[in-house]
Design a protein around this motif. Structure first.
Motif, short mmCIF file in Angstrom:
data_model
loop_
_atom_site.label_atom_id
_atom_site.label_comp_id
_atom_site.label_asym_id
_atom_site.label_seq_id
_atom_site.Cartn_x
_atom_site.Cartn_y
_atom_site.Cartn_z
N PHE A 5 -9.79 2.14 1.55
CA PHE A 5 -8.49 2.33 0.76
C PHE A 5 -8.95 2.85 -0.75
O PHE A 5 -9.87 2.19 -1.34
CB PHE A 5 -7.64 1.04 0.35
N LYS A 33 -2.69 1.15 -2.69
CA LYS A 33 -3.85 2.13 -2.33
C LYS A 33 -3.57 2.51 -0.87
O LYS A 33 -2.86 2.04 -0.08
CB LYS A 33 -5.12 1.09 -2.21
N ALA A 35 -5.19 4.63 2.67
CA ALA A 35 -6.49 5.04 3.60
C ALA A 35 -6.19 5.95 4.32
O ALA A 35 -4.95 5.81 4.99
CB ALA A 35 -7.28 3.86 4.01
N ILE A 143 -1.16 -4.43 4.99
CA ILE A 143 -1.32 -3.29 5.49
C ILE A 143 0.18 -2.80 6.12
O ILE A 143 0.65 -3.33 7.13
CB ILE A 143 -2.38 -2.96 6.18
N SER A 151 -1.84 7.84 8.11
CA SER A 151 -2.22 7.04 6.67
C SER A 151 -1.70 5.67 6.86
O SER A 151 -0.77 5.37 7.46
CB SER A 151 -1.59 7.54 5.38
N ILE A 153 -1.11 2.08 3.91
CA ILE A 153 -1.29 1.59 2.57
C ILE A 153 -1.38 0.24 2.56
O ILE A 153 -1.05 -0.46 3.31
CB ILE A 153 0.04 1.95 1.67
N CYS A 154 -2.21 -0.24 1.54
CA CYS A 154 -2.45 -1.56 1.32
C CYS A 154 -1.81 -2.10 0.07
O CYS A 154 -1.91 -1.57 -1.09
CB CYS A 154 -4.07 -1.99 1.21
#
Length: 174
Positions: A5, A33, A35, A143, A151, A153-154
């Motif tokens: 991330f 964040k 990823a 997450i 994608s 997101i965190c």
């Protein structure tokens, strides 16, 4: 965990513009964040198996449509992975509607500018509600979909308390 991330500003192309704009407008850029993932592994169990993501930190976001007479109300429902929605009386009462069903997919995708399988509560239309299962807050970080299937997101779980029109309940899932 194999997912890497990074700050949203470094990977802007991984989220729809509506999410990016919401994050920066609301000064959440230090809390979110992102990823990149293989879209084939976007589903909870597959994500866990292929990226070593603990299932207990994964969330699902489902969009429902509530009706009260001639009025239609939309809501994102955020629940931990593996929990089923309880669209019965408790959810109807929380949204003050007489009927609840899954929202029409085409409408959801058009209104959110997000992709099927990755709709997230961050950046939704401001008039929509966001119902969050109380169990989400059992984890410090979670997450969820990043708006695009490529994608995730965190975010700190407490971020859901900062979103507009949030209702937190322990009655929306089983």
């Amino acid at each position: 965990m194999k997912l890497k991330f990074e700050k949203l500003e470094n990977l802007k192309e991984l989220v729809p513009e509506v999410i990016y704009n919401f994050v920066y407008k609301n000064k959440l850029e230090n809390k979110i964040k992102v990823a990149e993932i293989n879209p084939d592994f976007a589903d909870g169990q597959l994500l866990s198996e292929n990226y070593d993501v603990p299932l207990e930190i994964e969330l699902n976001c489902i969009i429902v449509e509530g009706k009260r007479k001639d009025e239609i109300i939309y809501s994102a429902v955020v629940v931990p992975y593996g929990k089923k929605l309880n669209t019965g009386s408790p959810m109807k009462k929380l949204l003050n509607v007489s009927k609840i069903s899954f929202a029409p997919l085409e409408y959801v995708l058009n209104e959110t500018k997000m992709e099927f399988g990755s709709v997230t509560p961050i950046g939704l239309p401001t008039e929509w509600y966001i119902l969050v299962d109380e169990a989400v807050f059992n984890q410090d970080e979670v997450i969820i979909g990043g708006g695009y299937v490529k994608s995730k997101i965190c975010v700190p779980s407490d971020i859901f308390k900062e979103l507009p029109n949030v209702i937190i309940s322990n009655e929306i899932s089983k």
